[in-house]
Scaffold this motif. Structure first.
Motif, PDB file in Angstrom:
ATOM      1  N   MET A  22       0.842  -1.199   0.000  1.00 38.45           N
ATOM      2  CA  MET A  22       0.000   0.000   0.000  1.00 38.45           C
ATOM      3  C   MET A  22       0.880   1.252   0.000  1.00 38.45           C
ATOM      4  O   MET A  22       0.648   2.190  -0.781  1.00 38.45           O
ATOM      5  N   ILE A  68      -5.893  -5.851   1.310  1.00 40.36           N
ATOM      6  CA  ILE A  68      -6.467  -4.553   1.657  1.00 40.36           C
ATOM      7  C   ILE A  68      -7.219  -4.000   0.443  1.00 40.36           C
ATOM      8  O   ILE A  68      -6.752  -4.113  -0.689  1.00 40.36           O
ATOM      9  N   ASP A  69      -8.391  -3.456   0.688  1.00 41.17           N
ATOM     10  CA  ASP A  69      -9.263  -2.978  -0.381  1.00 41.17           C
ATOM     11  C   ASP A  69      -9.876  -1.653   0.052  1.00 41.17           C
ATOM     12  O   ASP A  69     -10.337  -1.518   1.180  1.00 41.17           O
ATOM     13  N   ARG A  70      -9.854  -0.664  -0.850  1.00 40.36           N
ATOM     14  CA  ARG A  70     -10.521   0.613  -0.571  1.00 40.36           C
ATOM     15  C   ARG A  70     -11.983   0.505  -0.979  1.00 40.36           C
ATOM     16  O   ARG A  70     -12.289   0.103  -2.093  1.00 40.36           O
ATOM     17  N   TYR A  77      -6.376   5.556   1.400  1.00 45.71           N
ATOM     18  CA  TYR A  77      -6.276   4.448   2.340  1.00 45.71           C
ATOM     19  C   TYR A  77      -6.425   5.012   3.751  1.00 45.71           C
ATOM     20  O   TYR A  77      -5.606   5.823   4.187  1.00 45.71           O
ATOM     21  N   ASN A  81     -12.102   3.878   5.089  1.00 43.85           N
ATOM     22  CA  ASN A  81     -12.284   3.544   3.683  1.00 43.85           C
ATOM     23  C   ASN A  81     -11.661   2.204   3.296  1.00 43.85           C
ATOM     24  O   ASN A  81     -11.592   1.887   2.119  1.00 43.85           O
ATOM     25  N   CYS A  82     -11.216   1.419   4.259  1.00 42.00           N
ATOM     26  CA  CYS A  82     -10.555   0.161   3.928  1.00 42.00           C
ATOM     27  C   CYS A  82     -11.194  -1.026   4.613  1.00 42.00           C
ATOM     28  O   CYS A  82     -11.802  -0.906   5.672  1.00 42.00           O
ATOM     29  N   ARG A  83     -11.030  -2.166   3.972  1.00 43.24           N
ATOM     30  CA  ARG A  83     -11.503  -3.446   4.497  1.00 43.24           C
ATOM     31  C   ARG A  83     -10.593  -4.525   3.921  1.00 43.24           C
ATOM     32  O   ARG A  83      -9.814  -4.279   3.006  1.00 43.24           O
ATOM     33  N   TRP A  84     -10.720  -5.725   4.438  1.00 48.32           N
ATOM     34  CA  TRP A  84     -10.003  -6.882   3.902  1.00 48.32           C
ATOM     35  C   TRP A  84     -10.953  -7.609   2.965  1.00 48.32           C
ATOM     36  O   TRP A  84     -12.103  -7.857   3.311  1.00 48.32           O
ATOM     37  N   GLN A  90     -12.262  -8.034  -4.524  1.00 51.52           N
ATOM     38  CA  GLN A  90     -11.365  -7.008  -5.096  1.00 51.52           C
ATOM     39  C   GLN A  90     -11.710  -6.771  -6.559  1.00 51.52           C
ATOM     40  O   GLN A  90     -11.802  -5.636  -7.011  1.00 51.52           O
TER      41      GLN A  90
END
Length: 146
Positions: A22, A68-70, A77, A81-84, A90
């Motif tokens: 990231m 990690i995904d926005r 980031y 605004n982020c999650r797994w 994705q």
């Protein structure tokens, strides 16, 4: 599962590698496809520039195999605004996805093709080549009799 985040183990740890990736995507112009993140203004929030803060915010929701995904692809980031996400999640969240709204419901073309129980290429052909409306694209396949 407890991880050892000492300096020696960090580079082999998938959680740390997510943070490191990231940081590189947003800050290092030499990184592959930098233009899709840092090059278009995506940043890492100030708190997460320190790995320990990222760890504190995200470790409880982390599962190995996720990345990690926005949530908002145009947002930075940050914890908000982020999650797994899984690789499939994705893929569904890419900014290049074509979104279509039908009867007030918005989905990607991939999701609509899955609902129609057909291949993506078939669904796309129905919509753009044959110029079918969404109701027909989603309905049962018409077969010629002969």
């Amino acid at each position: 599962m407890a991880y050892d985040y000492s300096f020696q183990s960090r580079r082999n740890n998938p959680f740390y590698r997510s943070w490191d990736g990231m940081m590189k995507r947003c800050n290092d112009p030499k990184t592959t496809r930098y233009e899709r993140w840092g090059g278009r203004g995506i940043k890492v929030c100030d708190e997460w520039k320190d790995f320990q803060n990222f760890y504190t915010d995200m470790i409880n929701s982390y599962t190995p195999g996720l990345s990690i995904d926005r949530i908002d692809n145009d947002g930075d980031y940050s914890r908000e605004n982020c999650r797994w996400s899984t690789p499939r999640e994705q893929a569904m969240n890419r900014s290049s996805n074509r979104h279509i709204t039908h009867n007030g419901v918005t989905k990607t073309m991939i999701e609509w093709s899955e609902l129609a129980e057909c291949k993506y290429s078939t669904f796309r052909q129905r919509l753009y080549v044959y110029k079918w409306d969404m109701a027909r694209c989603l309905g049962p396949l018409e077969r010629k009799r002969g």
